[in-house]
Design a protein around this motif. Structure first.
Motif, PDB file in Angstrom:
ATOM      1  N   ALA A  76     121.881  73.538   7.660  1.00 49.40           N
ATOM      2  CA  ALA A  76     122.835  74.138   8.641  1.00 49.40           C
ATOM      3  C   ALA A  76     124.393  73.689   8.447  1.00 49.40           C
ATOM      4  N   PHE A  77     124.659  72.337   8.237  1.00 53.87           N
ATOM      5  CA  PHE A  77     125.831  72.038   8.226  1.00 53.87           C
ATOM      6  C   PHE A  77     126.574  72.392   6.999  1.00 53.87           C
ATOM      7  N   MET A  78     125.697  72.380   5.771  1.00 56.55           N
ATOM      8  CA  MET A  78     126.245  72.641   4.494  1.00 56.55           C
ATOM      9  C   MET A  78     126.604  74.326   4.471  1.00 56.55           C
ATOM     10  N   ALA A  79     125.817  75.268   5.286  1.00 61.40           N
ATOM     11  CA  ALA A  79     126.057  76.621   5.191  1.00 61.40           C
ATOM     12  C   ALA A  79     127.078  76.759   6.194  1.00 61.40           C
ATOM     13  N   LEU A  80     127.513  76.204   7.312  1.00 60.81           N
ATOM     14  CA  LEU A  80     128.445  76.439   8.187  1.00 60.81           C
ATOM     15  C   LEU A  80     129.762  75.653   7.994  1.00 60.81           C
ATOM     16  N   GLY A  81     129.756  74.832   7.124  1.00 58.15           N
ATOM     17  CA  GLY A  81     131.080  73.849   6.822  1.00 58.15           C
ATOM     18  C   GLY A  81     131.292  73.053   7.842  1.00 58.15           C
ATOM     19  N   SER A  82     130.193  72.357   8.696  1.00 54.82           N
ATOM     20  CA  SER A  82     130.604  71.472   9.789  1.00 54.82           C
ATOM     21  C   SER A  82     129.755  70.071   9.297  1.00 54.82           C
ATOM     22  N   ASP A  83     129.636  69.213  10.452  1.00 51.35           N
ATOM     23  CA  ASP A  83     129.373  68.073  10.573  1.00 51.35           C
ATOM     24  C   ASP A  83     128.535  67.683  11.647  1.00 51.35           C
ATOM     25  N   PRO A  84     127.774  66.761  11.670  1.00 55.90           N
ATOM     26  CA  PRO A  84     126.843  66.324  12.697  1.00 55.90           C
ATOM     27  C   PRO A  84     127.300  65.942  14.014  1.00 55.90           C
ATOM     28  N   GLY A  85     126.927  66.436  15.151  1.00 56.26           N
ATOM     29  CA  GLY A  85     127.815  66.252  16.472  1.00 56.26           C
ATOM     30  C   GLY A  85     128.715  67.249  16.828  1.00 56.26           C
ATOM     31  N   ARG A  86     129.293  68.026  15.715  1.00 55.07           N
ATOM     32  CA  ARG A  86     130.214  69.035  15.913  1.00 55.07           C
ATOM     33  C   ARG A  86     129.923  70.392  16.442  1.00 55.07           C
ATOM     34  N   ILE A  87     128.865  70.716  16.099  1.00 58.10           N
ATOM     35  CA  ILE A  87     128.161  71.995  16.390  1.00 58.10           C
ATOM     36  C   ILE A  87     126.743  71.922  16.958  1.00 58.10           C
ATOM     37  N   GLU A  88     126.578  73.147  17.658  1.00 61.21           N
ATOM     38  CA  GLU A  88     125.119  73.162  17.927  1.00 61.21           C
ATOM     39  C   GLU A  88     124.203  73.974  16.793  1.00 61.21           C
ATOM     40  N   VAL A  89     123.114  73.797  16.561  1.00 66.14           N
ATOM     41  CA  VAL A  89     122.485  74.503  15.458  1.00 66.14           C
ATOM     42  C   VAL A  89     121.272  75.208  16.265  1.00 66.14           C
ATOM     43  N   CYS A  90     121.305  76.562  15.689  1.00 63.64           N
ATOM     44  CA  CYS A  90     120.127  77.624  16.458  1.00 63.64           C
ATOM     45  C   CYS A  90     119.598  78.046  15.494  1.00 63.64           C
ATOM     46  N   HIS A  91     118.086  78.643  15.400  1.00 51.60           N
ATOM     47  CA  HIS A  91     117.393  79.091  14.346  1.00 51.60           C
ATOM     48  C   HIS A  91     116.123  79.934  15.258  1.00 51.60           C
ATOM     49  N   TRP A  92     115.595  80.860  14.306  1.00 57.31           N
ATOM     50  CA  TRP A  92     114.548  81.597  14.850  1.00 57.31           C
ATOM     51  C   TRP A  92     113.290  80.643  14.737  1.00 57.31           C
ATOM     52  N   ILE A  93     112.125  80.673  15.504  1.00 55.56           N
ATOM     53  CA  ILE A  93     111.004  80.368  15.573  1.00 55.56           C
ATOM     54  C   ILE A  93     110.068  81.058  14.643  1.00 55.56           C
ATOM     55  N   PHE A  94     109.539  80.845  13.594  1.00 56.31           N
ATOM     56  CA  PHE A  94     108.729  81.526  12.896  1.00 56.31           C
ATOM     57  C   PHE A  94     107.563  81.944  13.249  1.00 56.31           C
ATOM     58  N   GLU A  95     107.055  83.249  12.826  1.00 52.69           N
ATOM     59  CA  GLU A  95     105.744  83.865  13.349  1.00 52.69           C
ATOM     60  C   GLU A  95     104.626  82.707  12.850  1.00 52.69           C
ATOM     61  N   ASN A  96     103.694  82.624  13.854  1.00 52.84           N
ATOM     62  CA  ASN A  96     102.726  81.729  13.862  1.00 52.84           C
ATOM     63  C   ASN A  96     103.209  80.385  14.094  1.00 52.84           C
ATOM     64  N   ASP A  97     104.443  80.075  14.449  1.00 51.09           N
ATOM     65  CA  ASP A  97     104.837  78.614  15.186  1.00 51.09           C
ATOM     66  C   ASP A  97     104.918  78.817  16.363  1.00 51.09           C
ATOM     67  N   MET A  98     105.094  77.618  17.135  1.00 54.58           N
ATOM     68  CA  MET A  98     104.893  77.795  18.685  1.00 54.58           C
ATOM     69  C   MET A  98     105.942  76.880  19.323  1.00 54.58           C
ATOM     70  N   THR A  99     106.333  77.127  20.435  1.00 55.40           N
ATOM     71  CA  THR A  99     107.390  76.204  21.060  1.00 55.40           C
ATOM     72  C   THR A  99     106.831  76.203  22.797  1.00 55.40           C
ATOM     73  N   TRP A 100     106.732  75.322  23.243  1.00 61.52           N
ATOM     74  CA  TRP A 100     106.528  74.902  24.569  1.00 61.52           C
ATOM     75  C   TRP A 100     107.958  74.161  25.241  1.00 61.52           C
ATOM     76  N   THR A 101     108.191  74.966  26.221  1.00 61.94           N
ATOM     77  CA  THR A 101     109.395  74.307  27.204  1.00 61.94           C
ATOM     78  C   THR A 101     108.969  74.687  28.567  1.00 61.94           C
ATOM     79  N   THR A 102     110.030  74.046  29.363  1.00 60.06           N
ATOM     80  CA  THR A 102     109.909  74.485  30.665  1.00 60.06           C
ATOM     81  C   THR A 102     110.810  75.518  30.974  1.00 60.06           C
ATOM     82  N   ALA A 103     110.657  76.349  31.951  1.00 64.03           N
ATOM     83  CA  ALA A 103     111.386  77.602  32.313  1.00 64.03           C
ATOM     84  C   ALA A 103     112.290  77.271  33.582  1.00 64.03           C
ATOM     85  N   ASP A 104     113.662  77.781  33.522  1.00 63.50           N
ATOM     86  CA  ASP A 104     114.203  77.515  34.933  1.00 63.50           C
ATOM     87  C   ASP A 104     113.823  78.540  35.945  1.00 63.50           C
TER      88      ASP A 104
END
Length: 104
Positions: A76-104
């Motif tokens: 992500a840093f290579m593609a966006l020309g940034s460095d650790p801690g300077r940006i947030e990195v977002c990506h899609w969750i792939f089909e058949n992968d799962m994510t659990w989190t709390t909801a507000d």
């Protein structure tokens, strides 16, 4: 690739929390690699047709809010020309992968 043919409708599931993500591993059997992910924001997104406003697809995205511990050669840093801690990195969750989190 054509640009501007889709609109998106985002639904934020929580503000800042931990998440557990599981990714399907390459194996002759169904096997998941799961790990906890600190300081993330999770979104649901409907992709809508620009003219019809009809739902074309649905997805889940995860945004990593703290990237300070990531290596500087992370893709992500290579593609966006940034460095650790300077940006947030977002990506899609792939089909058949799962994510659990709390909801507000």
């Amino acid at each position: 690739m054509r640009q501007g043919k889709l609109q998106r409708q985002l639904i934020k599931l929580q503000t800042e929390s931990w998440s557990v993500s599981c990714h399907q591993s390459l194996s002759p059997y169904i096997l998941y690699y799961c790990h906890s992910v600190p300081k993330v924001r999770v979104y649901e997104a409907n992709l809508l047709g620009r003219k019809t406003k009809a739902k074309i697809n649905h997805g889940v995205a995860i945004c990593h809010l703290d990237t300070t511990a990531w290596g500087p050669t992370q893709g992500a840093f290579m593609a966006l020309g940034s460095d650790p801690g300077r940006i947030e990195v977002c990506h899609w969750i792939f089909e058949n992968d799962m994510t659990w989190t709390t909801a507000d």
